[in-house]
Design a protein around this motif. Sequence first.
Motif, PDB file in Angstrom:
ATOM      1  N   GLY A  63      52.519  38.932  56.274  1.00  0.00           N
ATOM      2  CA  GLY A  63      52.539  37.706  56.998  1.00  0.00           C
ATOM      3  C   GLY A  63      51.294  37.510  57.081  1.00  0.00           C
ATOM      4  N   ARG A  64      50.460  38.825  56.810  1.00  0.00           N
ATOM      5  CA  ARG A  64      49.301  39.022  56.843  1.00  0.00           C
ATOM      6  C   ARG A  64      48.104  38.118  56.073  1.00  0.00           C
ATOM      7  NH1 ARG A  64      52.944  41.349  59.909  1.00  0.00           N
ATOM      8  NH2 ARG A  64      52.951  41.384  62.143  1.00  0.00           N
ATOM      9  N   LEU A  65      47.769  37.180  54.938  1.00  0.00           N
ATOM     10  CA  LEU A  65      47.040  37.102  54.393  1.00  0.00           C
ATOM     11  C   LEU A  65      47.858  37.616  52.835  1.00  0.00           C
ATOM     12  CD1 LEU A  65      43.211  37.207  54.402  1.00  0.00           C
ATOM     13  CD2 LEU A  65      44.638  35.465  55.316  1.00  0.00           C
ATOM     14  N   GLU A  66      49.092  36.590  52.907  1.00  0.00           N
ATOM     15  CA  GLU A  66      50.645  37.124  52.037  1.00  0.00           C
ATOM     16  C   GLU A  66      50.471  36.131  51.090  1.00  0.00           C
ATOM     17  OE1 GLU A  66      54.469  38.525  50.955  1.00  0.00           O
ATOM     18  OE2 GLU A  66      53.880  37.033  53.436  1.00  0.00           O
ATOM     19  N   TRP A  67      49.871  36.235  49.859  1.00  0.00           N
ATOM     20  CA  TRP A  67      50.012  35.199  48.329  1.00  0.00           C
ATOM     21  C   TRP A  67      51.748  35.101  48.066  1.00  0.00           C
ATOM     22  CZ3 TRP A  67      46.863  31.470  47.551  1.00  0.00           C
ATOM     23  CH2 TRP A  67      45.228  31.435  48.062  1.00  0.00           C
ATOM     24  N   TRP A  68      52.580  34.480  48.475  1.00  0.00           N
ATOM     25  CA  TRP A  68      53.382  34.800  48.046  1.00  0.00           C
ATOM     26  C   TRP A  68      53.967  34.943  47.392  1.00  0.00           C
ATOM     27  CZ3 TRP A  68      57.577  35.900  50.753  1.00  0.00           C
ATOM     28  CH2 TRP A  68      58.987  35.255  50.568  1.00  0.00           C
ATOM     29  N   GLY A  69      53.946  35.833  46.339  1.00  0.00           N
ATOM     30  CA  GLY A  69      55.451  36.767  44.848  1.00  0.00           C
ATOM     31  C   GLY A  69      53.626  36.922  44.108  1.00  0.00           C
ATOM     32  N   GLY A  70      52.560  36.471  44.651  1.00  0.00           N
ATOM     33  CA  GLY A  70      51.498  37.057  44.193  1.00  0.00           C
ATOM     34  C   GLY A  70      51.094  35.731  43.432  1.00  0.00           C
ATOM     35  N   ARG A  71      51.432  34.914  43.916  1.00  0.00           N
ATOM     36  CA  ARG A  71      50.984  33.754  42.783  1.00  0.00           C
ATOM     37  C   ARG A  71      50.082  33.080  43.705  1.00  0.00           C
ATOM     38  NH1 ARG A  71      55.701  30.506  40.483  1.00  0.00           N
ATOM     39  NH2 ARG A  71      54.379  28.809  40.125  1.00  0.00           N
ATOM     40  N   ARG A  72      48.356  32.723  43.186  1.00  0.00           N
ATOM     41  CA  ARG A  72      47.875  32.308  44.272  1.00  0.00           C
ATOM     42  C   ARG A  72      48.131  30.589  44.534  1.00  0.00           C
ATOM     43  NH1 ARG A  72      42.506  35.698  45.969  1.00  0.00           N
ATOM     44  NH2 ARG A  72      43.862  37.086  45.611  1.00  0.00           N
ATOM     45  N   GLU A  73      49.382  30.790  44.936  1.00  0.00           N
ATOM     46  CA  GLU A  73      49.765  29.087  45.505  1.00  0.00           C
ATOM     47  C   GLU A  73      50.526  28.980  47.088  1.00  0.00           C
ATOM     48  OE1 GLU A  73      52.752  27.536  42.936  1.00  0.00           O
ATOM     49  OE2 GLU A  73      51.588  28.382  40.874  1.00  0.00           O
ATOM     50  N   VAL A  74      50.774  29.540  47.703  1.00  0.00           N
ATOM     51  CA  VAL A  74      50.985  30.131  48.646  1.00  0.00           C
ATOM     52  C   VAL A  74      50.668  30.915  49.425  1.00  0.00           C
ATOM     53  CG1 VAL A  74      52.649  29.490  50.801  1.00  0.00           C
ATOM     54  CG2 VAL A  74      53.503  27.968  48.028  1.00  0.00           C
ATOM     55  N   LEU A  75      49.960  30.556  50.823  1.00  0.00           N
ATOM     56  CA  LEU A  75      49.063  31.642  51.389  1.00  0.00           C
ATOM     57  C   LEU A  75      49.866  31.474  53.107  1.00  0.00           C
ATOM     58  CD1 LEU A  75      46.851  33.928  51.422  1.00  0.00           C
ATOM     59  CD2 LEU A  75      45.037  32.398  52.846  1.00  0.00           C
ATOM     60  N   ILE A  76      50.061  32.896  53.420  1.00  0.00           N
ATOM     61  CA  ILE A  76      50.920  32.631  54.932  1.00  0.00           C
ATOM     62  C   ILE A  76      50.124  34.332  55.863  1.00  0.00           C
ATOM     63  CG2 ILE A  76      53.085  33.520  56.142  1.00  0.00           C
ATOM     64  CD1 ILE A  76      54.703  33.248  53.333  1.00  0.00           C
ATOM     65  N   ASP A  77      49.711  33.078  56.714  1.00  0.00           N
ATOM     66  CA  ASP A  77      49.191  34.290  57.444  1.00  0.00           C
ATOM     67  C   ASP A  77      50.102  33.725  59.237  1.00  0.00           C
ATOM     68  OD1 ASP A  77      46.752  36.119  57.798  1.00  0.00           O
ATOM     69  OD2 ASP A  77      46.201  34.596  58.628  1.00  0.00           O
ATOM     70  N   GLY A  78      49.349  35.156  60.174  1.00  0.00           N
ATOM     71  CA  GLY A  78      50.233  35.162  61.367  1.00  0.00           C
ATOM     72  C   GLY A  78      48.996  34.705  62.203  1.00  0.00           C
ATOM     73  N   ALA A  79      48.258  34.304  61.488  1.00  0.00           N
ATOM     74  CA  ALA A  79      46.720  33.831  62.660  1.00  0.00           C
ATOM     75  C   ALA A  79      47.427  32.589  63.731  1.00  0.00           C
ATOM     76  CB  ALA A  79      45.610  32.805  61.721  1.00  0.00           C
ATOM     77  N   HIS A  80      47.192  33.012  65.580  1.00  0.00           N
ATOM     78  CA  HIS A  80      48.037  32.199  65.834  1.00  0.00           C
ATOM     79  C   HIS A  80      47.007  32.023  67.346  1.00  0.00           C
ATOM     80  CE1 HIS A  80      48.416  36.846  66.815  1.00  0.00           C
ATOM     81  NE2 HIS A  80      48.356  36.271  68.116  1.00  0.00           N
ATOM     82  N   ASN A  81      45.462  32.950  66.986  1.00  0.00           N
ATOM     83  CA  ASN A  81      44.538  32.556  68.390  1.00  0.00           C
ATOM     84  C   ASN A  81      43.079  32.344  67.451  1.00  0.00           C
ATOM     85  OD1 ASN A  81      43.391  34.578  67.376  1.00  0.00           O
ATOM     86  ND2 ASN A  81      44.849  35.755  68.626  1.00  0.00           N
ATOM     87  N   GLU A  82      41.964  32.121  68.461  1.00  0.00           N
ATOM     88  CA  GLU A  82      40.876  31.754  67.730  1.00  0.00           C
ATOM     89  C   GLU A  82      40.019  32.833  67.111  1.00  0.00           C
ATOM     90  OE1 GLU A  82      36.588  30.066  69.059  1.00  0.00           O
ATOM     91  OE2 GLU A  82      38.377  31.286  70.541  1.00  0.00           O
ATOM     92  N   GLY A  83      40.645  34.315  66.798  1.00  0.00           N
ATOM     93  CA  GLY A  83      39.999  35.641  66.425  1.00  0.00           C
ATOM     94  C   GLY A  83      40.843  35.022  65.011  1.00  0.00           C
TER      95      GLY A  83
END
Length: 423
Positions: free
Chosen positions: A286-306
């Motif tokens: 969930g932190r700069l995670e490329w789903w399935g190792g394929r560079r198509e879907v990027l998932i990140d938990g960013a929830h504030n300015e930083g």
Amino acid sequence: MNYRESLDYLYGLQRFGIKLGLENIRTLLERCGHPERGYGIIHVAGTNGKGSVSAALAAILQHAGYRTGLYTSPHLHSFTERIRVDGDAIAEDEVARITILLRSLAEGVPATFFEFTTAMALLHFQQRQVDFAILEVGMGGRLDATNAVNPRLCVITPICFDHAEHLGDNLAAIAREKGGIIKEKVPVIVGRQEPEALEVLMEEARSRHSSLFLCGRDFSPDGGPDGFGFHGMGLELSGLRPGLLGAHQQENLSLALAAAAVLRLQGAGIPGAALREGIERVRWPGRLEWWGGRREVLIDGAHNEGGARVLAAYLSSLPITGVRWVAGIKGIRPIRDILGPLLPHVSALYCTRPPVEESVDPELLAEQGAAAGVPAEAYETPEAALAAALRDRRRDEIVLVAGSLFLAAAAREFLQNQEMPSA
């Protein structure tokens, strides 16, 4: 009481809300016989990067042969993820067993959900006979339930604005709360900070006679074509291939390595091979995670300015033609602080609600996106928004899911049950 019943009881404690203070947790730990005194504790506070630092240090200690506990929050999919020993989540029947025990010991104590689960983690670590336990602060530090312990080492990651309603509306005030984990004569590792936050943390360390190790002064990371390197505190490492993506993770990983260096000075046997293996094998979903190792879907938990800024920096490094952003933000978050850094990189916005009680209206998010010149539509569920983004994605574009860890969890669950469409 079975696992489901124990969760019903635990989540029912949320009626007590967020109550910062140490009286309840100290009472619980005393009634448990102080389980936290049976192993070495590393306490990790800060705004962003706490989980990554904690996971990396846990991986290093595990590869060094130590039985290692890890307590983090929130979880992505299962409550059991919060409490781990050597990477294995606490068993469901163990959650039920400890809940029964703590419920009886907590009679007359109005413990919150987080206070109760913190006691559960510390008791589980004692029962599993861990050598070390790494505790991630839930919120702030000074009055956080995890601050009832006496650690061997403290770590403070970069501080930025978050939870202002509880911690203060300026960096100095927030830093004072987070710096509250610093204990008398206990070493503290500090990541790069804004000047006003650093001044407070240095003052806190001086007042407690704590040895202070600063990123950029006492140790430093460096990155290049040959991999990630670390220099300082008696360590010289080069050519590391981190298991966590993003330039900002080099800063986080350097804090974990600095923490390991201090533990070595304290007598812990941590060979160089364990340092390298821990950094290269650590994973943090969930932190700069490329789903399935394929560079198509990027998932990140960013929830504030930083978090939004480091995510934007990563996006700018990618060889892509467009970003279709599935966005969902908790209701207490400042919208512009998250949208501002990211929208310049976005070609289309798919606005939705993360699965939490309070969330920003997707229509309001869409209006903000449209006002910035980004095509935007609102969807009532994360599944609908992600399905639309996947359907619209073109070759050399990516789908980004970001704005909340709860949204990241919903996206991962959806993708686990879907066959990834091809471009």
